[in-house]
Design a protein around this motif. Structure first.
Motif, short mmCIF file in Angstrom:
data_model
loop_
_atom_site.label_atom_id
_atom_site.label_comp_id
_atom_site.label_asym_id
_atom_site.label_seq_id
_atom_site.Cartn_x
_atom_site.Cartn_y
_atom_site.Cartn_z
N ALA A 83 0.83 -1.21 0.00
CA ALA A 83 0.00 0.00 0.00
C ALA A 83 0.87 1.26 0.00
CB ALA A 83 -0.94 -0.01 1.20
N VAL A 110 -1.60 3.82 -1.92
CA VAL A 110 -3.03 3.55 -1.71
C VAL A 110 -3.21 2.99 -0.30
CG1 VAL A 110 -3.46 3.09 -4.16
CG2 VAL A 110 -2.90 1.20 -2.63
N SER A 111 -4.46 2.75 0.09
CA SER A 111 -4.73 2.17 1.40
C SER A 111 -4.54 0.65 1.35
CB SER A 111 -6.16 2.48 1.85
OG SER A 111 -7.07 1.78 1.03
N SER A 148 -6.67 -1.46 2.40
CA SER A 148 -7.92 -2.07 1.95
C SER A 148 -8.00 -2.07 0.42
CB SER A 148 -9.13 -1.36 2.55
OG SER A 148 -9.18 -0.01 2.17
N THR A 149 -7.45 -1.05 -0.23
CA THR A 149 -7.44 -1.04 -1.70
C THR A 149 -6.59 -2.18 -2.22
OG1 THR A 149 -7.81 1.35 -1.79
CG2 THR A 149 -6.83 0.32 -3.75
N TYR A 170 -8.59 -5.30 -1.85
CA TYR A 170 -9.65 -5.40 -2.85
C TYR A 170 -9.09 -5.77 -4.23
CZ TYR A 170 -12.76 -3.23 0.55
OH TYR A 170 -13.50 -2.96 1.67
N VAL A 171 -7.93 -5.23 -4.57
CA VAL A 171 -7.31 -5.58 -5.85
C VAL A 171 -6.96 -7.07 -5.86
CG1 VAL A 171 -5.22 -5.31 -7.26
CG2 VAL A 171 -6.41 -3.28 -6.40
N ARG A 184 -14.09 -5.97 -4.86
CA ARG A 184 -14.67 -4.66 -5.19
C ARG A 184 -14.06 -4.16 -6.48
NH1 ARG A 184 -15.43 -1.18 0.17
NH2 ARG A 184 -17.10 -2.43 1.05
N ILE A 220 -12.14 -1.76 -8.67
CA ILE A 220 -11.05 -0.80 -8.50
C ILE A 220 -10.67 -0.31 -9.90
CG2 ILE A 220 -8.66 -0.49 -7.70
CD1 ILE A 220 -10.55 -1.05 -5.39
N THR A 280 -5.48 2.26 -10.83
CA THR A 280 -5.10 1.89 -9.46
C THR A 280 -4.72 0.42 -9.39
OG1 THR A 280 -6.53 3.60 -8.55
CG2 THR A 280 -5.88 1.82 -7.06
N ARG A 281 -5.51 -0.43 -10.05
CA ARG A 281 -5.22 -1.87 -10.07
C ARG A 281 -3.81 -2.11 -10.63
NH1 ARG A 281 -7.99 -6.28 -9.67
NH2 ARG A 281 -9.99 -5.22 -9.75
#
Length: 172
Positions: free
Chosen positions: A18, A23-24, A26-27, A30-31, A36, A38, A42-43
């Motif tokens: 991260a 990024v966070s 959690s992101t 998720y990736v 979720r 994204i 960002t991915r």
């Protein structure tokens, strides 16, 4: 590779990825999980950081989060009437097919199948019949039982190993 202090470097964490990707945590999660949507930008940034840092998800954390271990137990007999070469070809086919489906394989003795299944260590079991041992019935995980005939050829052993994994993955 060891550090100058002689100790192994600490494993890369989601927090490290991260920070590197900006990024966070959690992101990153998720990736990696796909749970979720994204953005593509960002991915790509997260996945580039994963590769750059050599991040590998922690198997224990992954199993807890998804209630899946991505491990298949394999019990193999070594009976004198069955070719050891055929048993090993069967085992190699199971490992190759499992890896293609994103699973690792844990070799366990037949008398340890119930303990392994009840521990949630594995998602499923491929067991070859073990001479003079009770069949592993009523296990708490999907199971495929295979009996190799004494006169089995290597191509058939290979096919049976792949089919066993296909059936198990479909049931898991």
């Amino acid at each position: 590779m060891r550090s100058r202090s002689g100790r192994e470097p600490a494993p890369v964490t989601i927090a490290d990825v991260a920070r590197h990707a900006g990024v966070s945590a959690s992101t990153v999660s998720y990736v990696l999980s796909g749970k979720r949507a994204i953005s593509a930008v960002t991915r790509a940034r997260v996945l580039a950081s994963v590769r750059a840092l050599g991040f590998h998800p922690h198997a224990g954390a992954r199993a807890l989060a998804g209630n899946r271990s991505h491990i298949i137990a394999l019990a193999l007999p070594l009976r004198s009437e069955v070719s050891v070469t055929a048993v090993l070809r069967f085992a190699a086919a199971v490992v190759e097919a499992a890896r293609a489906c994103g699973y690792d394989v844990l070799l366990v003795p037949a008398d340890g199948l119930r303990r392994v299944a009840d521990s949630a260590l594995v998602d499923g079991i491929v067991a070859m019949e073990v001479a003079n041992a009770p069949r592993p019935v009523r296990l708490s995980r999907p199971s495929v039982l295979v009996e190799l005939p004494a006169d089995i050829d290597l191509e058939t052993a290979d096919t049976l190993g792949r089919l066993a994994v296909d059936r198990l993955v479909a049931a898991a």
